[in-house]
Design a protein around this motif. Structure first.
Motif, PDB file in Angstrom:
ATOM      1  N   THR A   6      10.556  36.713  23.679  1.00  0.00           N
ATOM      2  CA  THR A   6      12.076  36.153  24.080  1.00  0.00           C
ATOM      3  C   THR A   6      12.436  34.727  23.164  1.00  0.00           C
ATOM      4  O   THR A   6      11.626  33.978  23.853  1.00  0.00           O
ATOM      5  N   VAL A   7      13.303  34.656  22.357  1.00  0.00           N
ATOM      6  CA  VAL A   7      13.860  33.147  22.136  1.00  0.00           C
ATOM      7  C   VAL A   7      14.514  32.638  23.137  1.00  0.00           C
ATOM      8  O   VAL A   7      15.022  30.946  23.203  1.00  0.00           O
ATOM      9  N   ILE A   8      15.877  33.468  23.391  1.00  0.00           N
ATOM     10  CA  ILE A   8      16.719  32.875  23.661  1.00  0.00           C
ATOM     11  C   ILE A   8      16.777  33.750  25.245  1.00  0.00           C
ATOM     12  O   ILE A   8      16.941  35.514  25.386  1.00  0.00           O
ATOM     13  N   THR A  45      38.298  27.496   8.400  1.00  0.00           N
ATOM     14  CA  THR A  45      37.628  28.199   9.394  1.00  0.00           C
ATOM     15  C   THR A  45      38.434  27.367  10.311  1.00  0.00           C
ATOM     16  O   THR A  45      37.784  25.373  10.502  1.00  0.00           O
ATOM     17  N   ASP A  46      37.766  27.827  12.176  1.00  0.00           N
ATOM     18  CA  ASP A  46      38.070  26.823  13.435  1.00  0.00           C
ATOM     19  C   ASP A  46      37.565  26.824  13.316  1.00  0.00           C
ATOM     20  O   ASP A  46      37.161  25.147  14.559  1.00  0.00           O
ATOM     21  N   ILE A  47      36.033  26.970  13.445  1.00  0.00           N
ATOM     22  CA  ILE A  47      34.452  26.679  14.052  1.00  0.00           C
ATOM     23  C   ILE A  47      33.730  25.992  12.863  1.00  0.00           C
ATOM     24  O   ILE A  47      33.264  26.877  12.356  1.00  0.00           O
ATOM     25  N   LEU A  48      32.845  24.820  12.979  1.00  0.00           N
ATOM     26  CA  LEU A  48      32.061  24.378  12.390  1.00  0.00           C
ATOM     27  C   LEU A  48      30.806  24.358  13.505  1.00  0.00           C
ATOM     28  O   LEU A  48      30.716  23.568  13.215  1.00  0.00           O
ATOM     29  N   LEU A  49      29.701  25.315  12.633  1.00  0.00           N
ATOM     30  CA  LEU A  49      28.503  25.314  13.365  1.00  0.00           C
ATOM     31  C   LEU A  49      27.434  24.524  12.621  1.00  0.00           C
ATOM     32  O   LEU A  49      27.207  24.496  11.202  1.00  0.00           O
ATOM     33  N   LEU A  50      26.618  23.303  12.908  1.00  0.00           N
ATOM     34  CA  LEU A  50      25.729  22.593  11.901  1.00  0.00           C
ATOM     35  C   LEU A  50      24.547  22.560  12.122  1.00  0.00           C
ATOM     36  O   LEU A  50      24.385  21.873  13.538  1.00  0.00           O
ATOM     37  N   ASP A  51      23.785  23.129  11.867  1.00  0.00           N
ATOM     38  CA  ASP A  51      22.259  23.545  11.923  1.00  0.00           C
ATOM     39  C   ASP A  51      21.458  22.442  11.144  1.00  0.00           C
ATOM     40  O   ASP A  51      21.110  21.870  10.785  1.00  0.00           O
ATOM     41  N   GLU A  52      21.533  21.369  12.351  1.00  0.00           N
ATOM     42  CA  GLU A  52      20.405  19.750  11.697  1.00  0.00           C
ATOM     43  C   GLU A  52      20.560  19.430  10.603  1.00  0.00           C
ATOM     44  O   GLU A  52      20.290  19.730   9.709  1.00  0.00           O
ATOM     45  N   PRO A  53      22.164  18.806   9.879  1.00  0.00           N
ATOM     46  CA  PRO A  53      22.796  18.603   8.470  1.00  0.00           C
ATOM     47  C   PRO A  53      21.981  17.501   8.223  1.00  0.00           C
ATOM     48  O   PRO A  53      22.324  17.503   6.461  1.00  0.00           O
ATOM     49  N   PHE A  54      22.253  17.215   8.517  1.00  0.00           N
ATOM     50  CA  PHE A  54      20.898  15.389   8.734  1.00  0.00           C
ATOM     51  C   PHE A  54      20.084  14.706   8.346  1.00  0.00           C
ATOM     52  O   PHE A  54      19.402  13.982   8.113  1.00  0.00           O
ATOM     53  N   SER A  81      11.208  21.425  19.894  1.00  0.00           N
ATOM     54  CA  SER A  81      11.519  22.176  18.788  1.00  0.00           C
ATOM     55  C   SER A  81      10.395  23.747  18.617  1.00  0.00           C
ATOM     56  O   SER A  81      10.062  23.562  20.282  1.00  0.00           O
ATOM     57  N   GLY A  82      11.603  25.103  18.489  1.00  0.00           N
ATOM     58  CA  GLY A  82      11.258  26.454  18.028  1.00  0.00           C
ATOM     59  C   GLY A  82      12.060  26.838  20.018  1.00  0.00           C
ATOM     60  O   GLY A  82      11.339  28.415  20.297  1.00  0.00           O
ATOM     61  N   CYS A  83      13.025  25.598  20.478  1.00  0.00           N
ATOM     62  CA  CYS A  83      13.240  26.423  21.194  1.00  0.00           C
ATOM     63  C   CYS A  83      14.373  27.781  21.657  1.00  0.00           C
ATOM     64  O   CYS A  83      14.855  28.176  22.228  1.00  0.00           O
ATOM     65  N   GLY A  84      14.865  27.816  20.678  1.00  0.00           N
ATOM     66  CA  GLY A  84      16.223  28.697  19.910  1.00  0.00           C
ATOM     67  C   GLY A  84      16.843  28.332  19.453  1.00  0.00           C
ATOM     68  O   GLY A  84      18.289  29.570  19.805  1.00  0.00           O
ATOM     69  N   LYS A  85      17.124  26.632  19.045  1.00  0.00           N
ATOM     70  CA  LYS A  85      17.992  26.549  18.730  1.00  0.00           C
ATOM     71  C   LYS A  85      19.387  27.267  17.291  1.00  0.00           C
ATOM     72  O   LYS A  85      20.412  27.651  17.847  1.00  0.00           O
ATOM     73  N   THR A  86      18.653  27.067  16.300  1.00  0.00           N
ATOM     74  CA  THR A  86      18.946  27.605  14.973  1.00  0.00           C
ATOM     75  C   THR A  86      19.519  29.502  15.025  1.00  0.00           C
ATOM     76  O   THR A  86      20.310  29.639  14.997  1.00  0.00           O
ATOM     77  N   THR A  87      18.243  29.740  15.705  1.00  0.00           N
ATOM     78  CA  THR A  87      19.496  31.691  16.353  1.00  0.00           C
ATOM     79  C   THR A  87      20.339  31.314  17.254  1.00  0.00           C
ATOM     80  O   THR A  87      20.680  32.565  17.186  1.00  0.00           O
ATOM     81  N   LEU A  88      20.334  30.445  18.028  1.00  0.00           N
ATOM     82  CA  LEU A  88      22.064  29.870  18.806  1.00  0.00           C
ATOM     83  C   LEU A  88      23.180  29.953  17.682  1.00  0.00           C
ATOM     84  O   LEU A  88      23.969  30.782  17.362  1.00  0.00           O
ATOM     85  N   LEU A  89      22.776  29.518  16.452  1.00  0.00           N
ATOM     86  CA  LEU A  89      24.300  29.428  15.843  1.00  0.00           C
ATOM     87  C   LEU A  89      23.969  30.863  15.119  1.00  0.00           C
ATOM     88  O   LEU A  89      25.310  30.602  13.851  1.00  0.00           O
ATOM     89  N   ALA A  90      22.967  31.014  14.489  1.00  0.00           N
ATOM     90  CA  ALA A  90      23.102  32.670  13.671  1.00  0.00           C
ATOM     91  C   ALA A  90      24.030  33.791  14.703  1.00  0.00           C
ATOM     92  O   ALA A  90      23.655  35.043  14.140  1.00  0.00           O
ATOM     93  N   ARG A  91      23.962  32.988  16.067  1.00  0.00           N
ATOM     94  CA  ARG A  91      24.829  34.135  17.002  1.00  0.00           C
ATOM     95  C   ARG A  91      25.502  35.357  16.649  1.00  0.00           C
ATOM     96  O   ARG A  91      26.675  36.258  16.173  1.00  0.00           O
ATOM     97  N   GLY A  92      26.263  34.867  15.099  1.00  0.00           N
ATOM     98  CA  GLY A  92      27.475  34.904  14.503  1.00  0.00           C
ATOM     99  C   GLY A  92      26.823  36.290  13.838  1.00  0.00           C
ATOM    100  O   GLY A  92      27.937  37.270  13.015  1.00  0.00           O
ATOM    101  N   HIS A  93      25.937  35.861  12.954  1.00  0.00           N
ATOM    102  CA  HIS A  93      24.364  37.248  12.007  1.00  0.00           C
ATOM    103  C   HIS A  93      24.003  38.093  12.411  1.00  0.00           C
ATOM    104  O   HIS A  93      23.678  38.935  11.870  1.00  0.00           O
TER     105      HIS A  93
END
Length: 251
Positions: free
Chosen positions: A35-37, A156-165, A56-68
Motif C-alpha cells: 500500500t503506497v497511498i 491545460t488547466d492544471i500543471l503537475l510538477l514532479d520534482e522538476p528542479f 522519500s518513497g512515500c508515494g508523492k510521484t504516485t499521487l501525481l500519476a493519479r491521472g494515468h
C-alpha cells in the motif's frame, strides 16, 4: 490520519471558498500487497500553487500519476485537463526548442496560429535566441524552461510538477523558481508541485501539504503568506520550514 490545517504567524487564516478544481477523497493506491497511498484527502482551488512534501518513497510521484493510474480506493474529481512535468525531463532530442514547444500545442490550434503561439512562449520563457538549438546544446536550467514552456503551451488547466528542479544545482534551482513564478504570473495555472526541498516548498507554495511515510496520507497542511517566491526572511517562512521539519522528524 485526518489532515490538520495550521497556519504560521501572520499567515491568512481564511480557507479558499472557490469550488475545487481538483478534489481527492479517500484515495488509496496498492501495488500488489504494498500500500503506497491510503485514505488521502486533498482539495486544490483554481489558481493555487500547492506543494507536497514527504519522505522519500512515500508515494508523492504516485499521487501525481493519479491521472494515468486507476486508484485502488477513493475518488479523484478534476475540472479541466492536466499536464505533467517529470524530474527526468522529456524533451525530444531530435527536435529543436521551437519544435519541442510546438509539440505541446493543442491539436486544435489552427496552423496559422501555431508559429505565433510558439513565439509567444519563447518570449515568455526568454528562449527566443535559442529557438533553433537542440536539447544537448542547452544548460539544465534552459532545458527545464523548455519543458515548462511546452507544458504551459498545452493550455491545460492544471500543471503537475514532479520534482522538476531536483537535478539542477542550487543557484539554477533558485533561478527556476523565479522563472516558474514569473511564467505563472503571465499565464496563470493551477499547480500541484512535488518536492523533497523544504526551502523550495515554503518559498513557492500557497499551501504546503506534508505527507507521512508510506502509506502516504496528509499529516499537516500549512498556509503561507501571500506572495511568491518568498524570501527566507519573509514573515512566517522560517516558522513554516521548522514546522515541516518537525512533522517529518528532521528537527
Amino acid at each position: 490520519m485526518t489532515a490538520m490545517a495550521s497556519t504560521p504567524p501572520d499567515a491568512p487564516t481564511t480557507a479558499p471558498t472557490t469550488a475545487p478544481i481538483l478534489a481527492v477523497s479517500g484515495l488509496g493506491f496498492d501495488y500488489g500487497s504494498l500500500t503506497v497511498i491510503d485514505a488521502l484527502d486533498l482539495e486544490v482551488a483554481p489558481g493555487e500553487l500547492v506543494v507536497c512534501v514527504g519522505p522519500s518513497g512515500c508515494g508523492k510521484t504516485t499521487l501525481l500519476a493519479r491521472g494515468h493510474l486507476a486508484p485502488t480506493r477513493g475518488t479523484v474529481a478534476r475540472r479541466g485537463q492536466s499536464r505533467t512535468i517529470y524530474q527526468d525531463g522529456g524533451l525530444f532530442p531530435w527536435l529543436t526548442v521551437r519544435q519541442n514547444i510546438e509539440r505541446g500545442l493543442p491539436l486544435t490550434t489552427p496552423p496559422a496560429q501555431r508559429s505565433e503561439k510558439v513565439a509567444d512562449w519563447l518570449a515568455i520563457t526568454r528562449l527566443a535566441e535559442f529557438a533553433d538549438h537542440y536539447a544537448h546544446q542547452l544548460s539544465g536550467g534552459m532545458r527545464q524552461r523548455v519543458e515548462l514552456a511546452r507544458a504551459l503551451a498545452a493550455e491545460t488547466d492544471i500543471l503537475l510538477l514532479d520534482e522538476p528542479f531536483s537535478a539542477l544545482d542550487y543557484q539554477t534551482r533558485r533561478r527556476m523558481r523565479n522563472e516558474l513564478v514569473a511564467t505563472l504570473a503571465e499565464r496563470p495555472r493551477t499547480v500541484v508541485f512535488v518536492t523533497h526541498d523544504i526551502e523550495e516548498a515554503v518559498q513557492l507554495g500557497d499551501r504546503v501539504v506534508v505527507l507521512g511515510a508510506r502509506p502516504a496520507n496528509v499529516r499537516r497542511v500549512l498556509t503561507l503568506p501571500a506572495g511568491r517566491p518568498r524570501s527566507p526572511a519573509a514573515p512566517g517562512v522560517a516558522e513554516s520550514e521548522q514546522a515541516i521539519m518537525d512533522e517529518l522528524g528532521l528537527a
